[in-house]
Design a protein around this motif. Sequence first.
Motif, PDB file in Angstrom:
ATOM      1  N   GLN A  96       0.828  -1.206   0.000  1.00 32.07           N
ATOM      2  CA  GLN A  96       0.000   0.000   0.000  1.00 32.07           C
ATOM      3  C   GLN A  96       0.862   1.256   0.000  1.00 32.07           C
ATOM      4  N   HIS A  97       1.901   1.256   0.816  1.00 32.75           N
ATOM      5  CA  HIS A  97       2.749   2.440   0.918  1.00 32.75           C
ATOM      6  C   HIS A  97       3.633   2.611  -0.318  1.00 32.75           C
ATOM      7  N   ALA A  98       3.970   1.534  -0.985  1.00 39.60           N
ATOM      8  CA  ALA A  98       4.721   1.648  -2.239  1.00 39.60           C
ATOM      9  C   ALA A  98       3.888   2.365  -3.294  1.00 39.60           C
ATOM     10  N   VAL A  99       2.599   2.047  -3.350  1.00 42.33           N
ATOM     11  CA  VAL A  99       1.701   2.715  -4.289  1.00 42.33           C
ATOM     12  C   VAL A  99       1.568   4.197  -3.937  1.00 42.33           C
ATOM     13  N   LEU A 100       1.417   4.478  -2.646  1.00 40.08           N
ATOM     14  CA  LEU A 100       1.280   5.866  -2.207  1.00 40.08           C
ATOM     15  C   LEU A 100       2.556   6.672  -2.491  1.00 40.08           C
ATOM     16  N   GLU A 101       3.714   6.076  -2.230  1.00 35.19           N
ATOM     17  CA  GLU A 101       4.971   6.784  -2.478  1.00 35.19           C
ATOM     18  C   GLU A 101       5.107   7.136  -3.948  1.00 35.19           C
ATOM     19  N   TYR A 102       4.769   6.214  -4.828  1.00 35.68           N
ATOM     20  CA  TYR A 102       4.878   6.460  -6.262  1.00 35.68           C
ATOM     21  C   TYR A 102       3.892   7.546  -6.698  1.00 35.68           C
ATOM     22  N   ALA A 103       2.679   7.461  -6.182  1.00 36.52           N
ATOM     23  CA  ALA A 103       1.668   8.451  -6.548  1.00 36.52           C
ATOM     24  C   ALA A 103       2.092   9.854  -6.121  1.00 36.52           C
ATOM     25  N   ARG A 104       2.640   9.960  -4.943  1.00 36.24           N
ATOM     26  CA  ARG A 104       3.025  11.278  -4.434  1.00 36.24           C
ATOM     27  C   ARG A 104       4.282  11.819  -5.106  1.00 36.24           C
ATOM     28  N   ASN A 105       5.297  10.994  -5.219  1.00 37.04           N
ATOM     29  CA  ASN A 105       6.609  11.494  -5.626  1.00 37.04           C
ATOM     30  C   ASN A 105       6.919  11.346  -7.112  1.00 37.04           C
ATOM     31  N   VAL A 106       6.149  10.525  -7.820  1.00 47.00           N
ATOM     32  CA  VAL A 106       6.344  10.382  -9.264  1.00 47.00           C
ATOM     33  C   VAL A 106       5.178  10.992 -10.034  1.00 47.00           C
ATOM     34  N   LEU A 107       3.965  10.690  -9.604  1.00 46.57           N
ATOM     35  CA  LEU A 107       2.784  11.203 -10.310  1.00 46.57           C
ATOM     36  C   LEU A 107       2.402  12.605  -9.856  1.00 46.57           C
ATOM     37  N   GLY A 108       2.995  13.068  -8.775  1.00 50.50           N
ATOM     38  CA  GLY A 108       2.726  14.424  -8.306  1.00 50.50           C
ATOM     39  C   GLY A 108       1.419  14.588  -7.559  1.00 50.50           C
ATOM     40  N   LEU A 109       0.841  13.486  -7.086  1.00 54.16           N
ATOM     41  CA  LEU A 109      -0.423  13.550  -6.354  1.00 54.16           C
ATOM     42  C   LEU A 109      -0.141  13.673  -4.863  1.00 54.16           C
TER      43      LEU A 109
END
Length: 232
Positions: A96-109
């Motif tokens: 779950q946190h891997a998905v959140l990290e990617y969304a925040r730091n790569v996708l800019g969400l």
Amino acid sequence: MTVRIALVGDFKPAAIAHQAIPKALQIAGTEIGVVTEWDWIATPRFDAGAGDILSGYDGMWCVPASPYDSFDGALAAIRFARENDIPFLGTCGGYQHAVLEYARNVLGLSNAANAEIEPDAEVPLIAPLSCALIDQDGGIELAGGSLIRGYCGSETITETYRCSYGFNRDYAGLLDGRPMQISAWDADGDPRAVELRNHRFFIGTAFQPERSALRGEAHPLITAFVKAAFEK
């Protein structure tokens, strides 16, 4: 030869997954002929940064039993592993946190959130499951051409869960065409694993493959993770 693994999470002796993970690493090490060593590292230790800590390890496993004591610490550790090509495995909460990290730091969400922590989140990327999966087995379809399917050597697998929250399928389209891809789904069409294609080894699963160690069995995904850490 020795492989050193950082177990990122907040150790809970009663957690079944935490009992199983050391056994799973030992079994995987035996499978490929290496000695596995590990350290449990609490998430608040990463609040000031992850580089000084994780640079001394060959791989990182973000373990189950979230919410973690430090949400930001967990994301900092995952980000360091992702950006520095450190073999990464995240199971249950780690996924779950891997998905959140990617969304925040790569996708800019920056507002992507876990509804377990923020019930009124604007972007509940991690949301309650329609039916909690507590110590339940479930069938999983692995995406054609996916890394996880190659490691497991099968189109479908049956695994054990212990979760009430997961990757909200309403946001699955965010990963379309991205290096991070959804690589497994359940029968209802909910995401059950992600993998990062431009990385040495970066896989997150909603299920807990470490449970296989409680039966004395090797799990191909964990063996592949330890092998990637060994070859790092």
